[in-house]
Write a protein that holds these residues in place. Structure first.
Motif, PDB file in Angstrom:
ATOM      1  N   PRO A 629      -9.897  10.219 -14.950  1.00  0.00           N
ATOM      2  CA  PRO A 629      -9.480  10.348 -13.510  1.00  0.00           C
ATOM      3  C   PRO A 629     -10.100   9.198 -12.697  1.00  0.00           C
ATOM      4  O   PRO A 629     -11.224   8.544 -12.943  1.00  0.00           O
ATOM      5  CB  PRO A 629     -10.319  11.570 -13.117  1.00  0.00           C
ATOM      6  N   GLY A 630      -9.524   8.848 -11.646  1.00  0.00           N
ATOM      7  CA  GLY A 630      -9.864   7.988 -10.625  1.00  0.00           C
ATOM      8  C   GLY A 630      -9.712   6.483 -11.065  1.00  0.00           C
ATOM      9  O   GLY A 630      -8.921   6.125 -11.863  1.00  0.00           O
ATOM     10  N   GLU A 631     -10.699   5.770 -10.616  1.00  0.00           N
ATOM     11  CA  GLU A 631     -10.607   4.647 -11.106  1.00  0.00           C
ATOM     12  C   GLU A 631     -11.105   3.962 -12.384  1.00  0.00           C
ATOM     13  O   GLU A 631     -11.025   2.858 -12.991  1.00  0.00           O
ATOM     14  CB  GLU A 631     -11.425   3.464 -10.248  1.00  0.00           C
ATOM     15  N   ARG A 632     -11.372   4.981 -13.242  1.00  0.00           N
ATOM     16  CA  ARG A 632     -11.980   5.004 -14.709  1.00  0.00           C
ATOM     17  C   ARG A 632     -10.819   4.699 -15.716  1.00  0.00           C
ATOM     18  O   ARG A 632     -10.969   3.870 -16.524  1.00  0.00           O
ATOM     19  CB  ARG A 632     -12.537   6.278 -15.158  1.00  0.00           C
ATOM     20  N   VAL A 633      -9.689   4.805 -15.187  1.00  0.00           N
ATOM     21  CA  VAL A 633      -8.586   4.406 -16.115  1.00  0.00           C
ATOM     22  C   VAL A 633      -8.503   3.091 -16.154  1.00  0.00           C
ATOM     23  O   VAL A 633      -7.974   2.478 -17.262  1.00  0.00           O
ATOM     24  CB  VAL A 633      -7.190   5.041 -15.381  1.00  0.00           C
ATOM     25  N   TYR A 634      -8.869   2.094 -15.060  1.00  0.00           N
ATOM     26  CA  TYR A 634      -8.693   0.788 -15.326  1.00  0.00           C
ATOM     27  C   TYR A 634      -9.917   0.081 -16.136  1.00  0.00           C
ATOM     28  O   TYR A 634      -9.597  -1.018 -16.792  1.00  0.00           O
ATOM     29  CB  TYR A 634      -8.876   0.046 -13.676  1.00  0.00           C
ATOM     30  N   GLU A 635     -10.852   0.972 -16.276  1.00  0.00           N
ATOM     31  CA  GLU A 635     -11.968   0.562 -17.439  1.00  0.00           C
ATOM     32  C   GLU A 635     -11.724   0.634 -18.800  1.00  0.00           C
ATOM     33  O   GLU A 635     -12.107   0.002 -19.745  1.00  0.00           O
ATOM     34  CB  GLU A 635     -13.426   1.155 -17.018  1.00  0.00           C
ATOM     35  N   VAL A 636     -10.722   1.494 -19.015  1.00  0.00           N
ATOM     36  CA  VAL A 636      -9.911   1.690 -20.406  1.00  0.00           C
ATOM     37  C   VAL A 636      -9.428   0.600 -20.939  1.00  0.00           C
ATOM     38  O   VAL A 636      -9.301   0.283 -22.253  1.00  0.00           O
ATOM     39  CB  VAL A 636      -9.081   3.126 -20.458  1.00  0.00           C
ATOM     40  N   VAL A 637      -8.848   0.014 -20.272  1.00  0.00           N
ATOM     41  CA  VAL A 637      -7.870  -1.447 -20.519  1.00  0.00           C
ATOM     42  C   VAL A 637      -8.308  -2.250 -21.315  1.00  0.00           C
ATOM     43  O   VAL A 637      -7.776  -2.543 -22.540  1.00  0.00           O
ATOM     44  CB  VAL A 637      -7.223  -1.943 -19.496  1.00  0.00           C
ATOM     45  N   ARG A 638      -9.493  -2.802 -21.024  1.00  0.00           N
ATOM     46  CA  ARG A 638     -10.255  -3.834 -21.686  1.00  0.00           C
ATOM     47  C   ARG A 638     -10.624  -3.407 -23.086  1.00  0.00           C
ATOM     48  O   ARG A 638     -10.410  -4.488 -24.123  1.00  0.00           O
ATOM     49  CB  ARG A 638     -11.387  -4.495 -20.954  1.00  0.00           C
ATOM     50  N   SER A 664       0.600   1.702 -19.614  1.00  0.00           N
ATOM     51  CA  SER A 664       1.711   0.792 -18.844  1.00  0.00           C
ATOM     52  C   SER A 664       2.705   1.557 -18.392  1.00  0.00           C
ATOM     53  O   SER A 664       3.350   0.983 -17.457  1.00  0.00           O
ATOM     54  CB  SER A 664       2.083  -0.285 -19.661  1.00  0.00           C
ATOM     55  N   GLY A 665       2.932   2.737 -18.591  1.00  0.00           N
ATOM     56  CA  GLY A 665       4.073   3.573 -18.304  1.00  0.00           C
ATOM     57  C   GLY A 665       3.603   4.337 -16.890  1.00  0.00           C
ATOM     58  O   GLY A 665       4.503   5.071 -16.134  1.00  0.00           O
ATOM     59  N   ARG A 666       2.367   4.123 -16.475  1.00  0.00           N
ATOM     60  CA  ARG A 666       1.843   5.101 -15.436  1.00  0.00           C
ATOM     61  C   ARG A 666       2.141   4.160 -14.019  1.00  0.00           C
ATOM     62  O   ARG A 666       2.574   5.084 -13.035  1.00  0.00           O
ATOM     63  CB  ARG A 666       0.331   5.165 -15.464  1.00  0.00           C
ATOM     64  N   SER A 667       1.557   3.129 -13.897  1.00  0.00           N
ATOM     65  CA  SER A 667       1.834   2.298 -12.712  1.00  0.00           C
ATOM     66  C   SER A 667       1.722   1.002 -12.780  1.00  0.00           C
ATOM     67  O   SER A 667       1.302   0.514 -13.939  1.00  0.00           O
ATOM     68  CB  SER A 667       0.676   2.765 -11.533  1.00  0.00           C
ATOM     69  N   GLN A 672      -0.672  -4.771 -14.154  1.00  0.00           N
ATOM     70  CA  GLN A 672      -1.284  -5.713 -14.058  1.00  0.00           C
ATOM     71  C   GLN A 672      -2.612  -5.936 -14.393  1.00  0.00           C
ATOM     72  O   GLN A 672      -2.988  -7.114 -14.722  1.00  0.00           O
ATOM     73  CB  GLN A 672      -1.446  -5.767 -12.186  1.00  0.00           C
ATOM     74  N   LYS A 673      -3.337  -4.904 -14.599  1.00  0.00           N
ATOM     75  CA  LYS A 673      -4.715  -4.887 -15.193  1.00  0.00           C
ATOM     76  C   LYS A 673      -4.436  -5.345 -16.731  1.00  0.00           C
ATOM     77  O   LYS A 673      -5.341  -6.267 -17.339  1.00  0.00           O
ATOM     78  CB  LYS A 673      -5.185  -3.584 -15.292  1.00  0.00           C
ATOM     79  N   ILE A 674      -3.538  -4.852 -17.341  1.00  0.00           N
ATOM     80  CA  ILE A 674      -2.966  -5.223 -18.848  1.00  0.00           C
ATOM     81  C   ILE A 674      -2.899  -6.888 -18.776  1.00  0.00           C
ATOM     82  O   ILE A 674      -3.380  -7.487 -19.713  1.00  0.00           O
ATOM     83  CB  ILE A 674      -1.968  -4.370 -19.418  1.00  0.00           C
ATOM     84  N   ILE A 675      -2.225  -7.369 -17.983  1.00  0.00           N
ATOM     85  CA  ILE A 675      -1.636  -8.787 -17.839  1.00  0.00           C
ATOM     86  C   ILE A 675      -3.051  -9.533 -17.591  1.00  0.00           C
ATOM     87  O   ILE A 675      -3.103 -10.571 -18.251  1.00  0.00           O
ATOM     88  CB  ILE A 675      -0.634  -9.122 -16.738  1.00  0.00           C
ATOM     89  N   GLU A 700       7.333  -0.925 -28.034  1.00  0.00           N
ATOM     90  CA  GLU A 700       7.635   0.235 -26.994  1.00  0.00           C
ATOM     91  C   GLU A 700       6.603  -0.240 -25.742  1.00  0.00           C
ATOM     92  O   GLU A 700       6.873  -0.061 -24.734  1.00  0.00           O
ATOM     93  CB  GLU A 700       7.003   1.549 -27.464  1.00  0.00           C
ATOM     94  N   CYS A 701       5.653  -0.750 -26.014  1.00  0.00           N
ATOM     95  CA  CYS A 701       4.687  -1.285 -25.077  1.00  0.00           C
ATOM     96  C   CYS A 701       5.546  -2.301 -24.265  1.00  0.00           C
ATOM     97  O   CYS A 701       5.369  -2.104 -23.015  1.00  0.00           O
ATOM     98  CB  CYS A 701       3.382  -1.890 -25.850  1.00  0.00           C
ATOM     99  N   MET A 702       5.818  -3.345 -24.728  1.00  0.00           N
ATOM    100  CA  MET A 702       6.778  -4.381 -23.779  1.00  0.00           C
ATOM    101  C   MET A 702       7.885  -3.721 -23.176  1.00  0.00           C
ATOM    102  O   MET A 702       8.179  -4.019 -22.003  1.00  0.00           O
ATOM    103  CB  MET A 702       7.354  -5.254 -24.685  1.00  0.00           C
ATOM    104  N   CYS A 703       8.451  -2.414 -23.572  1.00  0.00           N
ATOM    105  CA  CYS A 703       9.438  -1.914 -22.816  1.00  0.00           C
ATOM    106  C   CYS A 703       8.811  -1.414 -21.383  1.00  0.00           C
ATOM    107  O   CYS A 703       9.792  -1.330 -20.697  1.00  0.00           O
ATOM    108  CB  CYS A 703      10.146  -0.660 -23.717  1.00  0.00           C
ATOM    109  N   ASN A 704       7.913  -0.735 -21.317  1.00  0.00           N
ATOM    110  CA  ASN A 704       7.119  -0.437 -20.168  1.00  0.00           C
ATOM    111  C   ASN A 704       6.630  -1.509 -19.319  1.00  0.00           C
ATOM    112  O   ASN A 704       6.730  -1.591 -18.107  1.00  0.00           O
ATOM    113  CB  ASN A 704       5.904   0.529 -20.549  1.00  0.00           C
ATOM    114  N   MET A 705       6.078  -2.719 -20.043  1.00  0.00           N
ATOM    115  CA  MET A 705       5.742  -3.865 -19.403  1.00  0.00           C
ATOM    116  C   MET A 705       6.715  -4.545 -18.468  1.00  0.00           C
ATOM    117  O   MET A 705       6.377  -5.494 -17.642  1.00  0.00           O
ATOM    118  CB  MET A 705       5.063  -4.860 -20.319  1.00  0.00           C
ATOM    119  N   VAL A 706       7.789  -4.586 -19.088  1.00  0.00           N
ATOM    120  CA  VAL A 706       8.965  -5.594 -18.322  1.00  0.00           C
ATOM    121  C   VAL A 706       9.405  -5.089 -17.290  1.00  0.00           C
ATOM    122  O   VAL A 706       9.986  -5.837 -16.335  1.00  0.00           O
ATOM    123  CB  VAL A 706      10.425  -5.625 -19.313  1.00  0.00           C
TER     124      VAL A 706
END
Length: 848
Positions: A629-638, A664-667, A672-675, A700-706
């Protein structure tokens, strides 16, 4: 024979005198008296003429068909059947009959005129048939007809969902008293119709402020909350989505560009937004609201009340909630499931309430506001203290425990209140297990949050040990193990590693085992209770006993207590517990997702990899908004991106890709964080991978990223084969790879006309691949293929011409003529859109 001929002549006289009914009777009598084929054909043809005059068109078409069956070149029978079919609305069949007539008699002006008229009518009907007005009207006719079959009504209701998402369709539904009709569907209580009605309303509200406001006023907030309060999770979630759509439209969060009348409207939506907030707060303490409904209300409050950008100085929504709803949130936080008076809850409810408290507290701008927040909490908790009522005391301590999981600075202050620690001690000495468990939870949160509390450090551990010795409840025993003694933490972590068999096991080479046995050396054997079945049973028991909450509390301990070696052990345990996908919901509900993040960021290299792998398993199957929840989701990417390293094993690569796909399908912010973490080159590399599952996951990941503009720019850039790779992946034999690649290609070609042209240049196989997609057995792949074809046609007339001149036109025609049942609806409509685009260009004409 003579009698039949005489009756035929008699019928002819009646016909000449315009007595068509008697003529028809004479022909019918004659038909019973002869078997001569020529005479039978004449009698059927004549009776068909009577049917046309009497406007019995179905009978006329049937009689003409019988005459044609005897003589296929009977031009009169063909034309009469054409006339009957035209009156019956079967224009395409009528057109075929008159076409045959015109072929047999090319100079007949009557036939030529009918041919032109039918061609024009068919063209007009085709456009009307595909128009939004016609589709909406058809759905209404079925739904308003009480005699309609249940299956047809459900199908019509589901079609309304699609129409509601189109602006023209939504407006048509709205203008035709559609909201009242949808409310009638809700009253049926049938889950399929209820879901369809809610989703249609959601589509109608999306991106249209005035319509959203009108719908809100029509159906009323108390009705919406009533639907959201039901036990059925799917319905509750759908209503939550409807309400979120209304909130987005009213607040302007939908980011949609408004034009014309909608742009000219200036609506004051503040009153309605405040009304929605007020009803959501009331839901929190309403006993009639289900656990699912309460969770959805908390989710909506979490998402919409605190400011998304702290640069915005207006935190009036937060202030309003604190004034009117803070006590209600505290009531939810303080619920004890074992008490009879407990509100209906899910495993997530109290956690969501604690998150909301934390967000509200963080959204305050100054100390006076925080002091006011604290005073409300203090008054609420002290108001529950009652020496004569232990249930109230338990509720008060449970509330403190919940606040400690939210704004912990505030929780620390609450711990210092007079009577709080004394009450904890009293609960520890209680004979009731529920009192002991609440006290244990509070002591654990207190000891991990407040290292300055000498009372807890000196007395809390003793209390926990006493409870551990006296209680027979295994759940309480496990929770009491979390203390401030670093050796105990390490010992507990080691024990859990052994219980879950999550230590590293060296690979045993069979040949070396045989050699050791031959030389009579001791060969260690696996203990029977280390086998997979026994381990799975132990994991189930640990989860049931609440081990995740214990692990989460251990992770929060002071750094002096929680060593890197202990962190590695905890990461191993988490990874073992996450192994079964069915257990991951429990792990998330008990705070496991949040607890893993610090383990994946700090500690030993092995520990960080193990924790990252566990995060990947959770991120692959869980809703990120709940798991992190919250901003923690961005910490998961790295941590997930680090697992894409080629030094990691294939399973870690695969599950990291699945996790990134979900995120990548959420927002776009997550994309942008993944990039930013430079994951794109790794994702692209795995799209080349020979391993089917890795290639599928990466695609499938690229399908969401495009969807991201920056990613699209990479495909637009000259001198790379990215687009070629996606096109070639569309031609793979693996359905899942095709589906993902076709999805990516559909979005890319929809976003940029340049990519439509580029697609035709990257490989000579592009047309063959596109045709294969459009003929695919899997409907999702076929739909994406036809959408790509439409994008190419819409991009350029020359491209469209190239497609029309190929076999693709025949494929699209075949698909477009199929009956659009519920499963094939999207595919058939996409094909028809392509055909209409071709008609607009003038490349084809209907039925010509």
């Amino acid at each position: 024979m003579a009698d039949a001929v005489q009756l035929k002549e008699e019928g002819n006289k009646y016909f000449q005198n315009q007595n068509y009914e008697e003529a028809s009777k004479s022909y019918s009598q004659a038909l019973k008296l002869t078997k001569d084929k020529a005479l039978l054909a004449t009698l059927y043809r004549n009776r068909a003429a009577c049917g046309l005059k009497m406007e019995s068109y179905a009978q006329a078409a049937s009689d003409a068909s019988k005459a044609i069956d005897i003589n296929a070149s009977d031009i009169k029978a063909l034309f009469r059947r054409c006339q009957a079919l035209e009156q019956l609305g079967k224009l395409d069949q009528a057109f075929k009959d008159v076409q045959r007539c015109a072929t047999l008699e090319p100079q007949n002006r009557n036939f030529q005129e009918t041919l032109r008229r039918l061609n024009s009518s068919i063209h007009e009907k085709l456009h009307v048939q595909f128009s939004t007005d016609s589709r909406v009207q058809k759905m209404f006719e079925i739904l308003l007809d009480e005699n309609s079959e249940a299956e047809k009504r459900e199908k019509a209701a589901n079609n309304l969902i699609v129409l509601g998402r189109e602006d023209a369709g939504a407006e048509k539904i709205f203008q035709n008293n559609g909201v009242a009709l949808l409310l009638q569907l809700l009253d049926t209580k049938k889950p399929e119709l209820v879901l369809a009605a809610i989703r249609t309303l959601s589509g109608m509200c999306s991106g249209h402020q005035a319509r959203a406001m009108a719908i809100l006023h029509t159906i009323q907030m108390n009705c919406i909350c009533g639907w959201m309060a039901v036990e059925e999770e799917e319905i509750s979630r759908a209503v939550c989505n409807l309400l979120q759509t209304i909130i987005d439209a009213l607040s302007g969060e939908d980011k949609r560009e408004h034009r014309g009348k909608e742009e000219a409207l200036v609506l004051d939506t503040k009153k309605d937004l405040k009304l929605i907030t007020s009803h959501l707060l009331d839901m929190l303490v309403n006993k009639k609201v289900s656990g699912q409904g309460r969770d959805q209300a908390l989710n909506l409050l979490n998402k919409n009340i605190p400011r998304k950008d702290l640069a915005d100085h207006d935190n009036s929504r937060t202030i309003y909630v604190i004034e009117n709803g803070l006590r209600k949130i505290l009531k939810v936080v303080g619920q004890v499931p074992e008490q009879p008076s407990c509100l209906p809850l899910t495993d997530n409810t109290r956690m969501l309430a604690s998150i909301l408290l934390n967000k509200l507290y963080d959204d305050l701008r100054c100390d006076p506001e925080r002091d006011h927040f604290r005073k409300i909490c203090e008054e609420y908790i002290t108001g529950k203290f009652d020496p004569q009522n232990m249930d109230k005391n338990v509720h008060a301590i449970q509330t403190v425990s919940g606040v400690l999981q939210g704004p912990f600075d505030l929780g620390n202050q609450l711990l210092g209140m007079k009577g709080v620690m004394e009450m904890m001690v009293a609960l520890c000495g209680s004979d009731r297990e529920q009192d002991q468990l609440v006290a244990v939870e509070a002591l654990i949160h207190a000891s991990t949050k407040l290292s300055r509390a000498t009372f807890i450090i000196t007395n809390g551990v003793t209390l926990l040990k006493d409870i551990y010795k006296t209680t027979k409840n295994e759940r309480i025993k496990i929770r009491t193990l979390v203390t401030s003694d670093k050796t105990i933490l390490y010992s507990v972590a080691t024990t859990l590693v052994n219980c879950t068999n999550s230590y590293d096991v060296k690979e045993v080479i069979p040949e070396l085992v045989q050699l050791a046995k031959f030389s009579k050396q001791h060969v260690p054997e696996e203990h029977p209770k280390d086998k997979k079945d026994f381990v799975e049973k132990r994991v189930k028991r640990l989860l049931k006993a609440g081990v995740i909450s214990t692990l989460a509390c251990m992770v929060k301990a002071d750094s002096a207590i929680l060593t890197d070696q202990t962190k590695e052990l905890l990461a191993r345990v988490f990874l073992a517990l996450c192994d079964n996908a069915r257990d991951r919901g429990t792990i998330v509900a008990q705070g496991g997702g949040k607890a893993l993040i610090p383990l994946a960021i700090e500690g030993t290299d092995v520990g960080k990899v193990k924790a990252a792998h566990a995060l990947a398993k959770i991120a692959a199957v869980s809703n990120p908004d709940i798991a992190f929840p919250g901003e923690r989701v961005y910490e998961v990417v790295r941590p997930l991106v680090r697992l894409l390293d080629t030094q990691r094993d294939g399973l870690q690569n695969y599950e990291a890709l699945l996790g990134l796909t979900n995120l990548s399908g959420r927002s776009d912010k997550l994309r942008q964080k993944i990039i930013k973490e430079k994951a794109l080159p790794d994702i692209e590399n795995y799209m080349f991978e020979n391993h089917d599952q890795l290639r599928q996951a990466a695609t499938e990941c690229m399908c969401n990223m495009v969807v991201n503009k920056e990613v699209q720019e990479r495909f637009l850039a000259d001198g790379n084969d990215r687009l070629k790779l996606v096109v070639l992946l569309c031609g793979e034999d693996d359905d899942k790879v095709q589906n993902a690649a076709a999805g990516a290609l559909a979005m890319l070609t929809a976003a940029h006309k340049k990519l439509c042209h580029k697609m035709t240049q990257v490989t000579s196989q592009w047309l063959e691949i596109l045709q294969r997609l459009c003929l695919h057995d899997r409907l999702s792949v076929q739909h994406r293929g036809i959408v790509i074809a439409y994008n190419l046609m819409a991009a350029d007339q020359e491209l469209a011409k190239k497609l029309v001149e190929s076999e693709l036109l025949e494929i699209l025609t075949f698909v477009g003529k199929q009956e659009p049942d519920e499963k094939r609806k999207q595919v058939v409509e996409a094909a028809r859109d392509c055909l209409i685009k071709c008609m607009d260009y003038g490349f084809i004409k209907p039925f010509s």
